[in-house]
Write a protein that holds these residues in place. Structure first.
Motif, PDB file in Angstrom:
ATOM      1  N   GLY A 159      -4.550  -6.043  -6.144  1.00 10.16           N
ATOM      2  CA  GLY A 159      -3.417  -5.798  -5.136  1.00 10.16           C
ATOM      3  C   GLY A 159      -3.670  -6.901  -4.242  1.00 10.16           C
ATOM      4  O   GLY A 159      -4.937  -7.599  -3.913  1.00 10.16           O
ATOM      5  N   SER A 160      -2.572  -7.469  -3.153  1.00 11.15           N
ATOM      6  CA  SER A 160      -3.012  -8.339  -2.283  1.00 11.15           C
ATOM      7  C   SER A 160      -3.678  -7.582  -1.026  1.00 11.15           C
ATOM      8  O   SER A 160      -4.375  -8.316  -0.297  1.00 11.15           O
ATOM      9  N   THR A 161      -3.697  -6.443  -1.291  1.00 16.31           N
ATOM     10  CA  THR A 161      -4.486  -5.750  -0.160  1.00 16.31           C
ATOM     11  C   THR A 161      -6.177  -6.050  -0.104  1.00 16.31           C
ATOM     12  O   THR A 161      -6.599  -6.460   0.963  1.00 16.31           O
TER      13      THR A 161
ATOM     14  N   ASP B 122       1.309 -13.450   4.856  1.00 13.73           N
ATOM     15  CA  ASP B 122       1.566 -12.437   3.908  1.00 13.73           C
ATOM     16  C   ASP B 122       3.371 -12.586   3.306  1.00 13.73           C
ATOM     17  O   ASP B 122       4.025 -12.347   4.075  1.00 13.73           O
TER      18      ASP B 122
ATOM     19  N   SER C  37       3.536  -6.073  -6.709  1.00 14.30           N
ATOM     20  CA  SER C  37       4.170  -4.839  -6.328  1.00 14.30           C
ATOM     21  C   SER C  37       5.429  -5.078  -5.718  1.00 14.30           C
ATOM     22  O   SER C  37       6.364  -4.277  -6.047  1.00 14.30           O
TER      23      SER C  37
ATOM     24  N   MET D 190       0.690  -1.253  -0.173  1.00  9.40           N
ATOM     25  CA  MET D 190       0.008  -0.087   0.146  1.00  9.40           C
ATOM     26  C   MET D 190       0.733   1.352  -0.137  1.00  9.40           C
ATOM     27  O   MET D 190       1.922   1.145   0.606  1.00  9.40           O
TER      28      MET D 190
ATOM     29  N   TYR E 196      -2.033  -3.328   8.426  1.00 12.96           N
ATOM     30  CA  TYR E 196      -3.114  -4.283   9.040  1.00 12.96           C
ATOM     31  C   TYR E 196      -3.921  -3.440   9.793  1.00 12.96           C
ATOM     32  O   TYR E 196      -5.075  -3.944   9.634  1.00 12.96           O
TER      33      TYR E 196
HETATM   34  N1  PMP Z   1       1.540  -6.888   2.335  1.00 15.91           N
HETATM   35  C1  PMP Z   1       2.764  -6.415   2.619  1.00 15.91           C
HETATM   36  C2  PMP Z   1       3.469  -6.724   3.738  1.00 15.91           C
HETATM   37  C3  PMP Z   1       3.068  -5.100   1.879  1.00 15.91           C
HETATM   38  O1  PMP Z   1       4.216  -4.677   2.193  1.00 15.91           O
HETATM   39  C4  PMP Z   1       2.358  -4.626   0.956  1.00 15.91           C
HETATM   40  C5  PMP Z   1       2.764  -3.164   0.169  1.00 15.91           C
HETATM   41  N2  PMP Z   1       3.404  -2.279   1.060  1.00 15.91           N
HETATM   42  C6  PMP Z   1       1.092  -5.348   0.620  1.00 15.91           C
HETATM   43  C7  PMP Z   1       1.015  -6.298   1.265  1.00 15.91           C
HETATM   44  C8  PMP Z   1       0.182  -4.845  -0.543  1.00 15.91           C
HETATM   45  O2  PMP Z   1       0.471  -4.974  -1.654  1.00 15.91           O
HETATM   46  P1  PMP Z   1      -0.424  -4.518  -2.861  1.00 15.91           P
HETATM   47  O3  PMP Z   1       0.124  -3.573  -3.403  1.00 15.91           O
HETATM   48  O4  PMP Z   1      -0.506  -5.909  -3.745  1.00 15.91           O
HETATM   49  O5  PMP Z   1      -1.998  -4.350  -2.363  1.00 15.91           O
END
Ligand code: PMP
Length: 377
Positions: A91-93, A179, A204, A1, A124
């Motif tokens: 995103g993984s978010t 994660d 990312s 993020m 988180y």
């Molecule tokens: N998990 C961690 C530990 C991260 O550092 C980040 C990005 N800063 C993410 C997830 C989010 O990644 P994304 O851009 O895919 O949402």
């Protein structure tokens, strides 16, 4: 993020300033050199439907993306894919939120507690609580949690301090989400093939394509995979196919770089580039911290990397810097006064004597950061 504190800045120059966000622009230099290997043309009539693969649990996932994710994990050996469902997210978010939704019992009296060992990734708590869900709520440091029902977020290598982590809680009713955004050879030795129930990854941090907004989850249990997919369906009805195809192309180009058996191995090898850069940057940072005498860094650790077939150091994507001066309690404020933007330790559930600095900025910004840091006493 993006850095959540960055949204408070009104001046774009501030946002881009040295060391603050985790924007992975370091990788641009690599992709500039790869010619058309990661280029993609999408005709006007393509990728128009909502649907991609109606027979798959994740019905909006492009099969090519699924294939390239599995291929890259097999190439690197960092995560098991056989017997896993692949899910795609914005995103993984988005998949992190989907996992909270999928793992929280809908009929519980209380919201499920979400915990992570401090220092934890600052998004988180922010992402867990921003909609004040009745299903789950942030409950802080996993080490001080008491109870049976929880979701533990395990980030390894950890953002912000690069530590290699395992879950600390182990109750039968508890669940873990791993994660693994930074479990790639440029950052850390690949010591084992991870095979947790839910594992999150993102372009990312693996390839540097944060703007493509594509992440993926490897999920063992079909029902959990179905519920996570339902979350994405309710949240955004799916994930941009254009972005999925671009991510598939980029992941494919990375695997091609190492495809010795297929005869396609190219001279463009992302993890070699990334590792070289990270080794160099960590060397520069340790020298600058020593020259200054005012800062300390986590000790270097190393391990046998099964991917590179050699011993490799842990070179985290962030530096967890401690200000050792007795008169400085707010390290981020002190550094800001010297034109170095960082994120304070207190945003990670830690002491404000610590700050997190991105190691993934462009060369020019990183060089300025190093020279400013070395000159501080
Ligand atoms: N998990 C961690 C530990 C991260 O550092 C980040 C990005 N800063 C993410 C997830 C989010 O990644 P994304 O851009 O895919 O949402």
């Amino acid at each position: 993020m993006p850095d959540s504190s960055a949204v408070h800045f009104t001046n774009a120059f501030d946002i881009r300033s040295v060391g603050c966000s985790g924007d992975p622009t370091m990788f641009e230099a690599f992709w500039r050199e790869t010619g058309d290997a990661a280029e993609l043309v999408i005709p006007g009539w393509q990728t128009m439907s909502y649907f991609s693969d109606v027979g798959n649990v994740c019905w909006f996932m492009e099969p090519l993306f699924d294939q390239q994710v599995r291929r890259l994990h097999r190439t690197v050996g960092n995560a098991a894919v056989d017997g896993y469902h692949v899910l795609v997210g914005t995103g993984s978010t988005q998949l992190f939120m989907a996992a909270l939704y999928a793992l929280s019992p809908a009929d519980a009296d209380q919201p499920t507690s979400v915990v992570s060992t401090a220092p934890y990734y600052s998004s988180y708590p922010a992402v867990t609580d921003f909609l004040r869900s009745g299903l789950f709520r942030w409950a802080g440091d996993a080490n001080s949690f008491v109870g049976d029902s929880y979701i533990e977020l395990v980030c390894s290598p950890n953002n912000p301090d690069g530590a290699i982590r395992d879950a600390v809680l182990s109750s039968g009713a508890g669940k873990a989400v791993h994660d693994l955004a930074y479990y790639w050879p440029q950052y850390t030795p690949i010591t084992r093939r991870a095979d947790h129930d839910i594992m999150l990854f993102t372009v990312s941090k693996s390839t540097g394509h944060a703007g493509t907004r594509i992440g993926w989850a490897l999920v063992k249990d079909r029902e959990v995979a179905r519920r996570m997919t339902k979350f994405v369906e309710l949240n955004t009805i799916g994930v941009s196919k254009d972005s999925q195809l671009r991510a598939a192309k980029v992941l494919g180009a990375v695997s091609d770089g190492y495809d010795v058996g297929g005869g396609g191995a190219s001279r463009h090898r992302l993890f070699d580039f990334g590792r070289r850069k990270m080794v160099e940057r960590w060397r520069m940072l340790r020298e600058a911290a020593a020259a200054s005498g005012a800062f300390s860094l986590p000790a270097e650790t190393s391990g046998q990397c099964n991917f590179a077939n050699e011993t490799a150091a842990n070179n985290p994507a962030f530096a967890w810097l401690r200000c050792d001066r007795e008169d400085v309690e707010d390290c981020a404020g002190f550094l800001r006064g010297h034109k170095i933007l960082t994120r304070s330790g207190n945003q990670f559930g830690a002491d404000p004597r610590y700050v997190r600095v991105s190691m993934l900025d462009r060369d020019d910004a990183y060089d300025i950061f190093i020279s400013r840091l070395a000159s501080l006493k």
